[in-house]
Design a protein around this motif. Structure first.
Motif, PDB file in Angstrom:
ATOM      1  N   GLN A 176       5.990   3.524  -6.704  1.00  0.00           N
ATOM      2  CA  GLN A 176       5.328   4.579  -5.769  1.00  0.00           C
ATOM      3  C   GLN A 176       5.063   4.389  -5.147  1.00  0.00           C
ATOM      4  OE1 GLN A 176       3.431   7.263  -9.456  1.00  0.00           O
ATOM      5  NE2 GLN A 176       5.525   8.089  -9.638  1.00  0.00           N
ATOM      6  N   PHE A 177       4.709   5.153  -4.145  1.00  0.00           N
ATOM      7  CA  PHE A 177       3.911   5.101  -2.427  1.00  0.00           C
ATOM      8  C   PHE A 177       2.908   6.121  -2.284  1.00  0.00           C
ATOM      9  CE2 PHE A 177       4.848   2.182   1.156  1.00  0.00           C
ATOM     10  CZ  PHE A 177       3.240   2.088   1.668  1.00  0.00           C
ATOM     11  N   ILE A 178       1.650   5.877  -1.680  1.00  0.00           N
ATOM     12  CA  ILE A 178       0.674   6.932  -1.263  1.00  0.00           C
ATOM     13  C   ILE A 178       0.106   6.587  -0.029  1.00  0.00           C
ATOM     14  CG2 ILE A 178      -0.979   6.431  -2.647  1.00  0.00           C
ATOM     15  CD1 ILE A 178      -1.750   9.377  -3.631  1.00  0.00           C
ATOM     16  N   ILE A 179       0.756   7.402   0.839  1.00  0.00           N
ATOM     17  CA  ILE A 179      -0.016   7.678   1.920  1.00  0.00           C
ATOM     18  C   ILE A 179      -0.959   8.483   2.751  1.00  0.00           C
ATOM     19  CG2 ILE A 179       0.483   7.206   4.700  1.00  0.00           C
ATOM     20  CD1 ILE A 179       3.236   6.251   4.088  1.00  0.00           C
ATOM     21  N   PHE A 180      -2.346   8.296   2.735  1.00  0.00           N
ATOM     22  CA  PHE A 180      -3.437   9.316   3.280  1.00  0.00           C
ATOM     23  C   PHE A 180      -4.271   9.645   4.385  1.00  0.00           C
ATOM     24  CE2 PHE A 180      -4.700   6.338  -0.249  1.00  0.00           C
ATOM     25  CZ  PHE A 180      -6.225   5.712   0.899  1.00  0.00           C
ATOM     26  N   ASN A 181      -4.710   9.906   4.784  1.00  0.00           N
ATOM     27  CA  ASN A 181      -5.700   9.958   6.838  1.00  0.00           C
ATOM     28  C   ASN A 181      -6.882   9.704   6.521  1.00  0.00           C
ATOM     29  OD1 ASN A 181      -7.384  10.430   8.438  1.00  0.00           O
ATOM     30  ND2 ASN A 181      -5.294  11.564   9.307  1.00  0.00           N
ATOM     31  N   ASP A 182      -7.276   8.719   6.347  1.00  0.00           N
ATOM     32  CA  ASP A 182      -8.600   7.186   6.376  1.00  0.00           C
ATOM     33  C   ASP A 182      -9.854   8.165   6.712  1.00  0.00           C
ATOM     34  OD1 ASP A 182      -9.837   5.557   4.749  1.00  0.00           O
ATOM     35  OD2 ASP A 182     -10.008   4.488   6.625  1.00  0.00           O
ATOM     36  N   LYS A 183      -9.714   8.923   7.644  1.00  0.00           N
ATOM     37  CA  LYS A 183     -10.794   9.548   8.477  1.00  0.00           C
ATOM     38  C   LYS A 183     -10.758  10.975   8.015  1.00  0.00           C
ATOM     39  CE  LYS A 183      -9.953   7.305  12.900  1.00  0.00           C
ATOM     40  NZ  LYS A 183     -11.640   6.300  12.920  1.00  0.00           N
ATOM     41  N   ARG A 184      -9.959  11.360   6.940  1.00  0.00           N
ATOM     42  CA  ARG A 184     -10.237  12.367   6.330  1.00  0.00           C
ATOM     43  C   ARG A 184     -10.408  12.590   4.979  1.00  0.00           C
ATOM     44  NH1 ARG A 184     -11.269  16.438   3.369  1.00  0.00           N
ATOM     45  NH2 ARG A 184     -10.428  18.475   3.888  1.00  0.00           N
ATOM     46  N   TYR A 185     -10.242  11.424   4.300  1.00  0.00           N
ATOM     47  CA  TYR A 185     -10.450  11.138   2.941  1.00  0.00           C
ATOM     48  C   TYR A 185     -10.814  10.328   2.089  1.00  0.00           C
ATOM     49  CZ  TYR A 185      -6.964  14.682   1.883  1.00  0.00           C
ATOM     50  OH  TYR A 185      -6.091  15.868   2.415  1.00  0.00           O
ATOM     51  N   TYR A 186     -12.337   9.698   0.925  1.00  0.00           N
ATOM     52  CA  TYR A 186     -12.004   8.776   0.865  1.00  0.00           C
ATOM     53  C   TYR A 186     -11.398   8.686  -1.325  1.00  0.00           C
ATOM     54  CZ  TYR A 186     -16.442   9.570   2.950  1.00  0.00           C
ATOM     55  OH  TYR A 186     -17.295   9.637   4.096  1.00  0.00           O
ATOM     56  N   HIS A 187     -11.095   6.711  -1.033  1.00  0.00           N
ATOM     57  CA  HIS A 187     -10.461   7.345  -1.935  1.00  0.00           C
ATOM     58  C   HIS A 187     -10.880   6.009  -3.319  1.00  0.00           C
ATOM     59  CE1 HIS A 187      -9.040   3.466   1.253  1.00  0.00           C
ATOM     60  NE2 HIS A 187      -9.014   3.176   0.111  1.00  0.00           N
ATOM     61  N   TYR A 188     -10.311   5.824  -4.515  1.00  0.00           N
ATOM     62  CA  TYR A 188     -10.691   4.769  -4.828  1.00  0.00           C
ATOM     63  C   TYR A 188      -9.826   4.846  -5.963  1.00  0.00           C
ATOM     64  CZ  TYR A 188     -13.906   3.026  -9.668  1.00  0.00           C
ATOM     65  OH  TYR A 188     -13.909   3.250 -10.680  1.00  0.00           O
ATOM     66  N   VAL A 189      -9.478   3.581  -7.366  1.00  0.00           N
ATOM     67  CA  VAL A 189      -9.196   3.481  -7.879  1.00  0.00           C
ATOM     68  C   VAL A 189      -9.903   3.353  -9.069  1.00  0.00           C
ATOM     69  CG1 VAL A 189      -7.163   2.337  -8.935  1.00  0.00           C
ATOM     70  CG2 VAL A 189      -7.204   2.969  -6.539  1.00  0.00           C
ATOM     71  N   SER A 190      -9.538   4.019 -10.099  1.00  0.00           N
ATOM     72  CA  SER A 190     -10.372   3.353 -11.769  1.00  0.00           C
ATOM     73  C   SER A 190     -10.340   1.736 -12.470  1.00  0.00           C
ATOM     74  CB  SER A 190     -10.079   4.827 -13.122  1.00  0.00           C
ATOM     75  OG  SER A 190      -9.213   4.734 -13.231  1.00  0.00           O
ATOM     76  N   GLU A 191     -10.841   1.383 -13.428  1.00  0.00           N
ATOM     77  CA  GLU A 191     -10.509  -0.144 -13.636  1.00  0.00           C
ATOM     78  C   GLU A 191      -9.622   0.418 -14.940  1.00  0.00           C
ATOM     79  OE1 GLU A 191     -14.393  -0.410 -16.073  1.00  0.00           O
ATOM     80  OE2 GLU A 191     -15.066  -1.410 -13.916  1.00  0.00           O
ATOM     81  N   ILE A 192      -8.707  -0.869 -14.950  1.00  0.00           N
ATOM     82  CA  ILE A 192      -7.856  -1.058 -15.977  1.00  0.00           C
ATOM     83  C   ILE A 192      -8.392  -1.765 -17.077  1.00  0.00           C
ATOM     84  CG2 ILE A 192      -5.919  -0.973 -14.187  1.00  0.00           C
ATOM     85  CD1 ILE A 192      -6.009  -4.328 -14.419  1.00  0.00           C
ATOM     86  N   LEU A 193      -7.309  -1.404 -18.773  1.00  0.00           N
ATOM     87  CA  LEU A 193      -7.812  -2.197 -19.296  1.00  0.00           C
ATOM     88  C   LEU A 193      -6.607  -3.004 -20.250  1.00  0.00           C
ATOM     89  CD1 LEU A 193     -10.148  -3.153 -21.450  1.00  0.00           C
ATOM     90  CD2 LEU A 193     -10.208  -1.587 -22.580  1.00  0.00           C
ATOM     91  N   SER A 194      -6.912  -3.835 -20.943  1.00  0.00           N
ATOM     92  CA  SER A 194      -4.745  -3.657 -21.151  1.00  0.00           C
ATOM     93  C   SER A 194      -4.830  -3.076 -22.695  1.00  0.00           C
ATOM     94  CB  SER A 194      -4.615  -5.222 -22.043  1.00  0.00           C
ATOM     95  OG  SER A 194      -4.149  -5.931 -23.142  1.00  0.00           O
ATOM     96  N   ASN A 195      -3.810  -2.613 -22.648  1.00  0.00           N
ATOM     97  CA  ASN A 195      -3.221  -1.527 -23.998  1.00  0.00           C
ATOM     98  C   ASN A 195      -2.168  -2.400 -24.502  1.00  0.00           C
ATOM     99  OD1 ASN A 195      -1.001  -1.925 -22.753  1.00  0.00           O
ATOM    100  ND2 ASN A 195      -1.122   0.452 -21.625  1.00  0.00           N
ATOM    101  N   LYS A 196      -2.378  -3.197 -24.718  1.00  0.00           N
ATOM    102  CA  LYS A 196      -1.714  -4.172 -25.765  1.00  0.00           C
ATOM    103  C   LYS A 196      -2.705  -5.453 -26.544  1.00  0.00           C
ATOM    104  CE  LYS A 196       3.195  -4.333 -25.090  1.00  0.00           C
ATOM    105  NZ  LYS A 196       3.928  -4.562 -24.746  1.00  0.00           N
TER     106      LYS A 196
END
Length: 210
Positions: A176-196
């Motif tokens: 999956q690919f997401i593209i957004f206007n960096d001048k208009r929006y702010y972004h973040y990705v939450s932390e990851i944790l192993s689920n196995k």
């Protein structure tokens, strides 16, 4: 002339992660953050017509008002391996990003970050250690190549830096690919944790900017 794109999301062909995944297995550690969970390379490409040519290697630097964690530091990431430029799959990603951002027939420069973030049961991995932010470009694109044995890693798009109201709060699945206007929006990705139990979790992405 660049497009007036605000936000776009789409799915890439399923074979992309199968054929590009091998280029993530030996990425060098990101030396500019603490911990051993983030691995990264960086290269720049010039689009002229339908041809994408890699530019000479350069430092990557963001101002401190953009990046509060490592701003005003000339970061010398290792370049991506040359072989990846010749793959049909990587060329497809470059062209897809350019079509949405540079505008029809327009030339320009695209920067690419290749990033692997790992985690395990006892420690998280942070895809975005700088927190909610903008990158200092016109557009940003994130293409997820791999999610293996992880939970978390939600991609969140905000209208401002407070993070109060997310326009998007979703998990980017493989291809999956997401593209957004960096001048208009702010972004973040939450932390990851192993689920196995007993397994290291992995999240691989390409980040494109223009």
């Amino acid at each position: 002339m660049k497009n007036d794109l605000l936000l776009a999301a789409f799915k890439t062909p399923e074979y992309l992660n199968q054929n590009l995944g091998r280029y993530f297995t030996e990425l060098p550690k990101d030396p500019y953050i603490e911990g051993d969970y983030r691995f990264r390379t960086y290269s720049r490409y010039e689009k002229k017509g339908d041809v994408y040519t890699r530019l000479p290697h350069a430092f990557f630097c963001q101002t401190s008002n953009i990046n509060h964690l490592v701003g005003n530091i000339e970061r010398d990431f290792s370049p991506m391996v040359d072989e990846i430029d010749c793959t049909e799959e990587f060329q497809h990603l470059l062209k897809s990003f350019a079509e949405y951002t540079l505008g029809a027939g327009a030339d320009g420069v695209i920067e690419v970050h290749q990033i692997r973030v790992t985690c395990d049961e006892g420690s998280t991995g942070s895809p975005v250690p700088e927190g909610i932010h903008q990158d200092g470009f016109d557009y940003v694109g994130i293409c997820c190549l791999k999610r293996e044995d992880i939970s978390g890693g939600n991609t969140r798009i905000f209208s401002d830096a407070t993070g109060q109201h997310a326009h998007i709060d979703t998990v980017l699945e493989e291809n999956q690919f997401i593209i957004f206007n960096d001048k208009r929006y702010y972004h973040y990705v939450s932390e990851i944790l192993s689920n196995k139990k007993g397994q290291k979790g992995v999240r691989d992405v390409f980040v494109f900017t223009a």
